[in-house]
Design an enzyme around this catalytic site. Structure first.
Site, PDB file in Angstrom:
ATOM      1  N   GLY A  20       0.852  -1.201   0.000  1.00 41.19           N
ATOM      2  CA  GLY A  20       0.000   0.000   0.000  1.00 41.19           C
ATOM      3  C   GLY A  20       0.874   1.231   0.000  1.00 41.19           C
ATOM      4  O   GLY A  20       1.517   1.552   1.004  1.00 41.19           O
ATOM      5  N   ALA A  54      -8.738   7.166  19.474  1.00 34.30           N
ATOM      6  CA  ALA A  54      -8.036   8.457  19.317  1.00 34.30           C
ATOM      7  C   ALA A  54      -8.735   9.295  18.243  1.00 34.30           C
ATOM      8  O   ALA A  54      -8.995  10.494  18.443  1.00 34.30           O
ATOM      9  CB  ALA A  54      -6.570   8.219  18.941  1.00 34.30           C
ATOM     10  N   ALA A 112     -11.812   9.041  17.267  1.00 38.83           N
ATOM     11  CA  ALA A 112     -13.144   9.417  17.752  1.00 38.83           C
ATOM     12  C   ALA A 112     -13.054  10.607  18.712  1.00 38.83           C
ATOM     13  O   ALA A 112     -13.849  11.542  18.646  1.00 38.83           O
ATOM     14  CB  ALA A 112     -13.804   8.222  18.429  1.00 38.83           C
ATOM     15  N   LYS A 164      -8.205  19.995   4.276  1.00 39.42           N
ATOM     16  CA  LYS A 164      -7.524  20.865   5.234  1.00 39.42           C
ATOM     17  C   LYS A 164      -6.336  21.484   4.498  1.00 39.42           C
ATOM     18  O   LYS A 164      -6.028  21.072   3.366  1.00 39.42           O
ATOM     19  CB  LYS A 164      -7.057  20.090   6.464  1.00 39.42           C
ATOM     20  N   CYS A 206     -10.559   9.606   7.071  1.00 39.60           N
ATOM     21  CA  CYS A 206     -10.627   8.667   8.198  1.00 39.60           C
ATOM     22  C   CYS A 206     -11.635   8.956   9.307  1.00 39.60           C
ATOM     23  O   CYS A 206     -12.233   8.012   9.821  1.00 39.60           O
ATOM     24  CB  CYS A 206      -9.237   8.509   8.800  1.00 39.60           C
TER      25      CYS A 206
HETATM   26  P1  NAD Z   1      -4.640   5.279   0.377  1.00 36.35           P
HETATM   27  O1  NAD Z   1      -5.892   4.979  -0.349  1.00 36.35           O
HETATM   28  O2  NAD Z   1      -3.938   6.566   0.167  1.00 36.35           O
HETATM   29  O3  NAD Z   1      -3.568   4.129   0.095  1.00 36.35           O
HETATM   30  C1  NAD Z   1      -3.857   2.775   0.136  1.00 36.35           C
HETATM   31  C2  NAD Z   1      -3.107   2.116  -1.013  1.00 36.35           C
HETATM   32  O4  NAD Z   1      -3.260   0.702  -0.898  1.00 36.35           O
HETATM   33  C3  NAD Z   1      -3.647   2.490  -2.396  1.00 36.35           C
HETATM   34  O5  NAD Z   1      -2.597   3.056  -3.163  1.00 36.35           O
HETATM   35  C4  NAD Z   1      -4.132   1.165  -2.986  1.00 36.35           C
HETATM   36  O6  NAD Z   1      -3.906   1.063  -4.387  1.00 36.35           O
HETATM   37  C5  NAD Z   1      -3.300   0.175  -2.218  1.00 36.35           C
HETATM   38  N1  NAD Z   1      -3.865  -1.172  -2.171  1.00 36.35           N
HETATM   39  C6  NAD Z   1      -5.137  -1.539  -1.893  1.00 36.35           C
HETATM   40  N2  NAD Z   1      -5.241  -2.878  -1.927  1.00 36.35           N
HETATM   41  C7  NAD Z   1      -4.005  -3.361  -2.224  1.00 36.35           C
HETATM   42  C8  NAD Z   1      -3.480  -4.663  -2.391  1.00 36.35           C
HETATM   43  N3  NAD Z   1      -4.250  -5.740  -2.254  1.00 36.35           N
HETATM   44  N4  NAD Z   1      -2.178  -4.799  -2.699  1.00 36.35           N
HETATM   45  C9  NAD Z   1      -1.376  -3.703  -2.845  1.00 36.35           C
HETATM   46  N5  NAD Z   1      -1.833  -2.440  -2.693  1.00 36.35           N
HETATM   47  C10 NAD Z   1      -3.127  -2.274  -2.383  1.00 36.35           C
HETATM   48  O7  NAD Z   1      -4.980   5.083   1.920  1.00 36.35           O
HETATM   49  P2  NAD Z   1      -4.223   5.754   3.169  1.00 36.35           P
HETATM   50  O8  NAD Z   1      -4.777   7.119   3.372  1.00 36.35           O
HETATM   51  O9  NAD Z   1      -2.774   5.554   3.010  1.00 36.35           O
HETATM   52  O10 NAD Z   1      -4.784   4.865   4.356  1.00 36.35           O
HETATM   53  C11 NAD Z   1      -4.354   3.530   4.553  1.00 36.35           C
HETATM   54  C12 NAD Z   1      -4.806   3.094   5.922  1.00 36.35           C
HETATM   55  O11 NAD Z   1      -4.185   3.893   6.921  1.00 36.35           O
HETATM   56  C13 NAD Z   1      -6.311   3.206   6.178  1.00 36.35           C
HETATM   57  O12 NAD Z   1      -6.714   2.134   6.983  1.00 36.35           O
HETATM   58  C14 NAD Z   1      -6.439   4.487   6.954  1.00 36.35           C
HETATM   59  O13 NAD Z   1      -7.548   4.481   7.804  1.00 36.35           O
HETATM   60  C15 NAD Z   1      -5.165   4.511   7.759  1.00 36.35           C
HETATM   61  N6  NAD Z   1      -4.663   5.841   8.128  1.00 36.35           N
HETATM   62  C16 NAD Z   1      -4.676   6.865   7.228  1.00 36.35           C
HETATM   63  C17 NAD Z   1      -4.154   8.112   7.590  1.00 36.35           C
HETATM   64  C18 NAD Z   1      -4.142   9.268   6.640  1.00 36.35           C
HETATM   65  O14 NAD Z   1      -3.757  10.350   7.061  1.00 36.35           O
HETATM   66  N7  NAD Z   1      -4.519   9.121   5.390  1.00 36.35           N
HETATM   67  C19 NAD Z   1      -3.598   8.285   8.855  1.00 36.35           C
HETATM   68  C20 NAD Z   1      -3.593   7.213   9.748  1.00 36.35           C
HETATM   69  C21 NAD Z   1      -4.128   5.993   9.366  1.00 36.35           C
HETATM   70  C1  UGA Z   2      -6.555  12.714  11.483  1.00 38.57           C
HETATM   71  C2  UGA Z   2      -5.842  12.642  12.844  1.00 38.57           C
HETATM   72  O1  UGA Z   2      -5.484  13.956  13.251  1.00 38.57           O
HETATM   73  C3  UGA Z   2      -4.597  11.766  12.766  1.00 38.57           C
HETATM   74  O2  UGA Z   2      -4.025  11.625  14.057  1.00 38.57           O
HETATM   75  C4  UGA Z   2      -4.978  10.392  12.229  1.00 38.57           C
HETATM   76  O3  UGA Z   2      -3.842   9.582  12.077  1.00 38.57           O
HETATM   77  C5  UGA Z   2      -5.661  10.549  10.892  1.00 38.57           C
HETATM   78  O4  UGA Z   2      -6.827  11.404  11.039  1.00 38.57           O
HETATM   79  C6  UGA Z   2      -6.173   9.263  10.326  1.00 38.57           C
HETATM   80  O5  UGA Z   2      -6.375   8.297  11.033  1.00 38.57           O
HETATM   81  O6  UGA Z   2      -6.402   9.303   9.111  1.00 38.57           O
HETATM   82  P1  UGA Z   2      -6.173  14.106   9.259  1.00 38.57           P
HETATM   83  O7  UGA Z   2      -7.527  13.590   8.882  1.00 38.57           O
HETATM   84  O8  UGA Z   2      -5.079  13.977   8.283  1.00 38.57           O
HETATM   85  O9  UGA Z   2      -5.664  13.373  10.584  1.00 38.57           O
HETATM   86  O10 UGA Z   2      -6.268  15.647   9.615  1.00 38.57           O
HETATM   87  P2  UGA Z   2      -6.706  16.491  10.914  1.00 38.57           P
HETATM   88  O11 UGA Z   2      -5.696  17.521  11.130  1.00 38.57           O
HETATM   89  O12 UGA Z   2      -7.063  15.640  12.046  1.00 38.57           O
HETATM   90  O13 UGA Z   2      -8.009  17.203  10.381  1.00 38.57           O
HETATM   91  C7  UGA Z   2      -9.197  16.468  10.105  1.00 38.57           C
HETATM   92  C8  UGA Z   2     -10.303  17.433   9.760  1.00 38.57           C
HETATM   93  O14 UGA Z   2     -10.720  18.153  10.912  1.00 38.57           O
HETATM   94  C9  UGA Z   2      -9.908  18.487   8.730  1.00 38.57           C
HETATM   95  O15 UGA Z   2     -10.979  18.684   7.827  1.00 38.57           O
HETATM   96  C10 UGA Z   2      -9.654  19.716   9.569  1.00 38.57           C
HETATM   97  O16 UGA Z   2      -9.819  20.899   8.858  1.00 38.57           O
HETATM   98  C11 UGA Z   2     -10.712  19.551  10.648  1.00 38.57           C
HETATM   99  N1  UGA Z   2     -10.410  20.260  11.904  1.00 38.57           N
HETATM  100  C12 UGA Z   2      -9.312  19.936  12.632  1.00 38.57           C
HETATM  101  C13 UGA Z   2     -11.292  21.222  12.372  1.00 38.57           C
HETATM  102  O17 UGA Z   2     -12.317  21.510  11.726  1.00 38.57           O
HETATM  103  N2  UGA Z   2     -11.012  21.859  13.558  1.00 38.57           N
HETATM  104  C14 UGA Z   2      -9.921  21.553  14.299  1.00 38.57           C
HETATM  105  O18 UGA Z   2      -9.741  22.169  15.377  1.00 38.57           O
HETATM  106  C15 UGA Z   2      -9.039  20.582  13.821  1.00 38.57           C
END
Ligand code: NAD
Ligand code: UGA
Length: 457
Positions: A8, A219, A221, A335, A272
């Site tokens: 991924g 976290a 939530a 954001k 997320c």
């Molecule tokens: P993303 O969609 O950006 O990336 C996921 C990647 O996985 C994609 O490029 C997709 O093509 C690939 N993929 C899917 N199935 C696959 C497979 N079978 N083999 C190989 N590649 C495959 O998603 P993301 O934002 O990186 O999020 C990934 C996970 O991390 C999610 O569970 C999300 O909740 C969590 N997470 C995301 C963030 C964030 O800021 N985006 C932060 C913390 C946790």
């Molecule tokens: C959030 C968490 O902050 C990360 O810790 C977590 O890893 C991630 O989700 C995840 O699991 O994907 P992210 O979604 O990248 O990160 O960005 P945030 O900075 O949390 O902002 C989320 C949304 O809330 C944005 O739309 C932002 O504009 C909004 N926000 C944030 C507000 O409206 N008010 C605030 O005070 C803070």
């Protein structure tokens, strides 16, 4: 040398592995994905995501100990540790539709790992998953006739987009959950050893598997709940002439509450928060806790209300009709400092305005390509304009929907002159100087503040 693989190459896989590879030159890190275009972009000068500081790291170590590849099977075979960072979207069908996590890709990945393994491995859940997913993963992996043993570890990611590198370089904490068996604890230690290369040991928390999985959902939530809480108060401010910025400051200076994540806004977005809370809600229902489910469900309900109410406030202020009016949306990323538009409140506002038959023009410094893709079904009704001055020209109103700092620096006198009068600004992020805008001649509506209008009745 340890062979580390990440399956991924998205917002999490790419940046996290870049930072691990940077701090662990002794290890070889490969990131694979099924998406060939994405891998090609990771191999090119145009990385597939925008994240401050990412290019520098990738350009420095790519080809040394950081590699991007589409050869998933071969890399699985060679790996000692496999981080799985694939997407885990909300299920759209059958049991739990609209709430539960869709784990079909997750399960396929587990089976693919097993099929291509000839040596034991540590498999790390990096994606955000329902609590007890590791159990299913262990059962699939360890039910094999190859005599192979797999240890499953939970290492959820807490980075936020736009600050991913900073969060990885200097995390509040790193969480590593594993089984309390000797082999489980050994696997935990192996993962701790990686992070210990740059993270102080006291910031690396080790727990059992289920605490680690659940802490990630909890976290997110808690964070989203704070935003919905301050947005709920913002609605009351708008009715009572209290100012939400003042209230948030007064509340947040209590050290037990703290000042962060109390910025009232048009609503939270991102891939997320909503998905993870719905997942938590589903889990509570699944385990027979309907009251607990309902409690968390309200965080999402409040957020949906906030977005819908923003549109309705705009329509009401614009003399109850936006039909045929040009409306400029400043920002479409969910954001600032990211090009990501997933679940962006700007998209909801855009669609709400289109339903009212407005002509919407969107400007954003980095997210226009993603916005075009997200709005492809309504492409004929929306224009995309990189220049905010051009976007606002002949517009009746501007709505600031992403907190890009550059929007606060614009010359609003010039913008005002070129707009249809009376002109309106709706600041969905409270980043503008409202008093000054009012003095220039705008009618100003901000979140959780009384409107500043030039109308006497
Ligand atoms: P993303 O969609 O950006 O990336 C996921 C990647 O996985 C994609 O490029 C997709 O093509 C690939 N993929 C899917 N199935 C696959 C497979 N079978 N083999 C190989 N590649 C495959 O998603 P993301 O934002 O990186 O999020 C990934 C996970 O991390 C999610 O569970 C999300 O909740 C969590 N997470 C995301 C963030 C964030 O800021 N985006 C932060 C913390 C946790
Ligand atoms: C959030 C968490 O902050 C990360 O810790 C977590 O890893 C991630 O989700 C995840 O699991 O994907 P992210 O979604 O990248 O990160 O960005 P945030 O900075 O949390 O902002 C989320 C949304 O809330 C944005 O739309 C932002 O504009 C909004 N926000 C944030 C507000 O409206 N008010 C605030 O005070 C803070």
């Amino acid at each position: 040398m340890t062979n580390i693989l990440c399956i991924g190459a998205g917002y999490v896989g790419g940046p996290t592995m870049a930072v691990i590879a940077k701090h662990c030159p002794q290890h070889r890190v490969v990131v694979v994905d099924i998406n060939e275009e994405k891998i090609a972009a990771w191999q090119s000068d145009q990385l597939p995501i925008y994240e401050p500081g990412l290019r520098e790291i990738v350009f420095n170590i790519r080809g040394k100990n950081l590699f991007f590849s589409t050869e998933i099977n071969r890399n699985i075979a060679e790996a000692d540790i496999i981080f799985v960072s694939v997407n885990t979207p909300t299920k759209t069908f059958g049991q739990g539709a609209g709430r539960a996590a869709d784990l079909q890709y997750w399960e396929k990945t587990a089976r693919q790992i097993l099929e291509n393994s000839t040596t034991p491995k540590i498999v790390v859940e990096k994606s955000t998953l329902p609590v007890r997913t590791a159990e299913a993963m262990e059962r699939i992996l360890n039910f094999n006739d190859k005599g192979l043993h797999f240890d499953v570890i939970s290492n959820p990611e807490f980075l936020a987009e736009g600050t991913a590198i900073q969060n990885m370089e200097n995390p509040d904490r790193v969480l590593v959950g594993g089984r309390e068996t000797p082999s489980g604890q050994e696997a935990v230690q192996t993962i701790v050893d990686i992070f210990e290369q740059w993270v102080p040991r006291e910031r690396i928390i080790t727990t059992n598997l289920w605490s680690s999985e659940l802490s990630k959902l909890a976290a997110n939530a808690f964070l989203a709940q704070r935003i919905s809480s301050i947005n709920a108060i913002a609605n009351l401010c708008e009715k009572t002439e209290a100012d939400v910025t003042e209230v948030a400051h007064a509340v947040g200076t209590d050290s037990r509450i703290g000042p962060q994540f109390l910025r009232a806004s048009v609503g939270f977005g991102g891939s997320c928060f909503k998905k993870d809370i719905l997942n938590l809600v589903y889990l509570c229902e699944y385990y027979g806790l309907p009251e607990v489910a309902e409690y968390w469900s309200q965080v999402v309900t409040m957020n949906e209300y906030q977005k819908a109410n923003f549109v309705s406030r705009m329509v009401t202020a614009l003399f109850n009709s936006v039909a045929g009016k040009r409306i400029a949306l400043f920002g479409v990323a969910f954001k600032a400092n990211t090009s990501d538009t997933r679940e962006s409140p700007a998209l909801t506002v855009c669609r709400g305005l289109l339903e009212e038959q407005a002509h919407v023009v969107i400007t954003d410094p980095y997210a226009l390509d993603n916005a075009r893709a997200s709005l492809s079904d309504v492409a004929e009704q929306v224009s995309f304009e990189p220049d905010p001055y051009a976007a606002a020209e002949d517009a009746h109103a501007i709505a600031v929907l992403t907190g890009w700092p550059q929007f606060a620096e614009l010359d609003y006198e010039t913008i005002h002159v070129n707009m249809i009068q009376p002109s309106f600004i709706f600041d969905g992020r409270n980043i503008l100087d409202h008093k000054k805008l009012y003095e220039i001649g705008f009618n100003v509506y901000a979140i959780g503040k009384p409107p500043r209008t030039h109308f006497t009745n």
